[in-house]
Design a protein around this motif. Structure first.
Motif, mmCIF file in Angstrom:
data_model
loop_
_atom_site.group_PDB
_atom_site.id
_atom_site.type_symbol
_atom_site.label_atom_id
_atom_site.label_comp_id
_atom_site.label_asym_id
_atom_site.label_seq_id
_atom_site.Cartn_x
_atom_site.Cartn_y
_atom_site.Cartn_z
ATOM 1 N N ILE A 37 0.865 -1.164 -0.050
ATOM 2 C CA ILE A 37 -0.100 0.438 -0.277
ATOM 3 C C ILE A 37 0.896 0.969 0.047
ATOM 4 N N ASP A 38 0.296 2.149 -1.380
ATOM 5 C CA ASP A 38 1.663 3.307 -1.045
ATOM 6 C C ASP A 38 0.870 4.482 -0.646
ATOM 7 N N HIS A 39 -0.441 4.542 -0.481
ATOM 8 C CA HIS A 39 -0.876 5.285 0.588
ATOM 9 C C HIS A 39 -2.501 5.314 1.212
ATOM 10 N N LEU A 40 -3.114 6.250 1.904
ATOM 11 C CA LEU A 40 -4.620 5.851 2.521
ATOM 12 C C LEU A 40 -4.986 7.422 2.308
ATOM 13 N N ALA A 41 -6.125 7.500 2.474
ATOM 14 C CA ALA A 41 -6.170 9.388 2.104
ATOM 15 C C ALA A 41 -7.345 8.834 2.875
ATOM 16 N N LEU A 42 -8.201 9.664 4.258
ATOM 17 C CA LEU A 42 -9.080 9.620 4.867
ATOM 18 C C LEU A 42 -9.359 10.897 5.152
ATOM 19 N N THR A 43 -10.966 10.836 4.098
ATOM 20 C CA THR A 43 -11.582 12.325 4.554
ATOM 21 C C THR A 43 -11.797 12.291 5.865
ATOM 22 N N ALA B 235 5.541 15.326 11.916
ATOM 23 C CA ALA B 235 5.114 16.250 11.591
ATOM 24 C C ALA B 235 5.103 16.246 10.431
ATOM 25 N N PRO B 236 4.000 16.481 9.339
ATOM 26 C CA PRO B 236 3.157 16.599 8.015
ATOM 27 C C PRO B 236 3.766 16.389 7.113
ATOM 28 N N ILE B 237 4.449 15.276 6.110
ATOM 29 C CA ILE B 237 5.698 15.952 5.435
ATOM 30 C C ILE B 237 5.350 16.763 3.945
ATOM 31 N N GLY B 238 4.138 16.861 3.601
ATOM 32 C CA GLY B 238 3.528 18.329 2.888
ATOM 33 C C GLY B 238 2.107 18.615 2.788
ATOM 34 N N GLU B 239 1.676 19.277 2.500
ATOM 35 C CA GLU B 239 0.130 19.829 1.948
ATOM 36 C C GLU B 239 0.104 19.895 -0.153
ATOM 37 N N LEU C 225 -0.246 15.328 4.415
ATOM 38 C CA LEU C 225 0.472 13.888 4.071
ATOM 39 C C LEU C 225 1.120 13.677 4.726
ATOM 40 N N PHE C 226 1.274 12.532 5.798
ATOM 41 C CA PHE C 226 2.066 12.347 6.899
ATOM 42 C C PHE C 226 2.672 10.635 5.755
ATOM 43 N N ARG C 227 3.798 10.099 6.518
ATOM 44 C CA ARG C 227 4.421 9.518 5.572
ATOM 45 C C ARG C 227 4.657 8.950 6.332
ATOM 46 N N LEU C 228 4.880 6.914 7.056
ATOM 47 C CA LEU C 228 5.589 6.698 7.815
ATOM 48 C C LEU C 228 6.567 5.607 7.849
ATOM 49 N N PRO C 229 7.261 5.466 8.864
ATOM 50 C CA PRO C 229 8.447 4.859 8.667
ATOM 51 C C PRO C 229 8.730 3.639 7.594
ATOM 52 N N SER C 230 7.676 2.554 7.325
ATOM 53 C CA SER C 230 7.420 2.011 6.169
ATOM 54 C C SER C 230 7.578 2.406 5.284
#
Length: 129
Positions: free
Chosen positions: A7-13, A31-35, A45-50
Motif C-alpha cells: 500500500i503506497d497511501h491511504l487517504a482519509l476524509t 509533522a506532515p511532510i507536505g500539503e 500528508l504523513f509518511r510512516l517509517p514503512s
C-alpha cells in the motif's frame, strides 16, 4: 498476474483538517511532510517509517455525521508493530499525549491497541500471535 508492492497511501476524509492534522501529529510523533491544495480539497500528508503515506483530506463540500464502520467502505486502519512490548510503548505514548485508547486487547490471533481519531475513524496498532 501483475504484482503489488504494497500500500503506497491511504487517504482519509476529515471534517476539520487542522484538528485532525494536530491529532495525527501527536499520535505519530512527527509533522506532515507536505500539503496539497486541489480543486475542492485540502490535504496534509504523513509518511510512516514503512514508507506508506497517510493523507488527511478536507473537502470543501461539507458532510454531516461521524464516521461509521457500518457504512460500506473503511472499517478501520491497522498499523503493524513488532511485538507486544512495542504495543505497551504505544499505550504509554498515547497516555502521554492524552489520547484515549482501549488498552491491550488479546485474542487468539493477536493483540491490539485501538484509538479513534477526531472523526471517529478506528485506528488499531496490532501484532499477530
Amino acid at each position: 498476474m501483475p504484482q503489488l508492492a504494497g500500500i503506497d497511501h491511504l487517504a482519509l476524509t476529515v471534517r476539520d483538517l487542522a484538528v485532525s492534522a494536530a491529532f495525527y501529529e501527536r499520535l505519530f510523533g512527527f509533522a506532515p511532510i507536505g500539503e496539497l491544495e486541489g480543486e475542492g480539497l485540502h490535504r496534509r500528508l504523513f509518511r510512516l517509517p514503512s514508507g506508506t503515506n497517510i493523507g488527511l483530506t478536507q473537502h470543501e463540500t461539507p458532510v454531516d455525521g461521524d464516521f461509521s464502520p457500518f457504512t460500506p467502505g473503511l472499517d478501520h486502519v491497522g498499523f503493524g508493530v513488532a511485538d507486544v512490548a512495542t504495543l505497551r510503548e504505544w499505550a504509554a505514548h498515547l497516555d502521554e499525549q492524552g489520547i484515549h485508547h482501549s488498552g491491550l486487547v488479546e485474542a487468539p490471533y493477536g493483540t491490539a491497541l485501538s484509538v479513534k481519531d477526531p472523526d471517529g475513524v478506528a485506528l488499531e496498532f496490532f501484532v499477530g500471535a
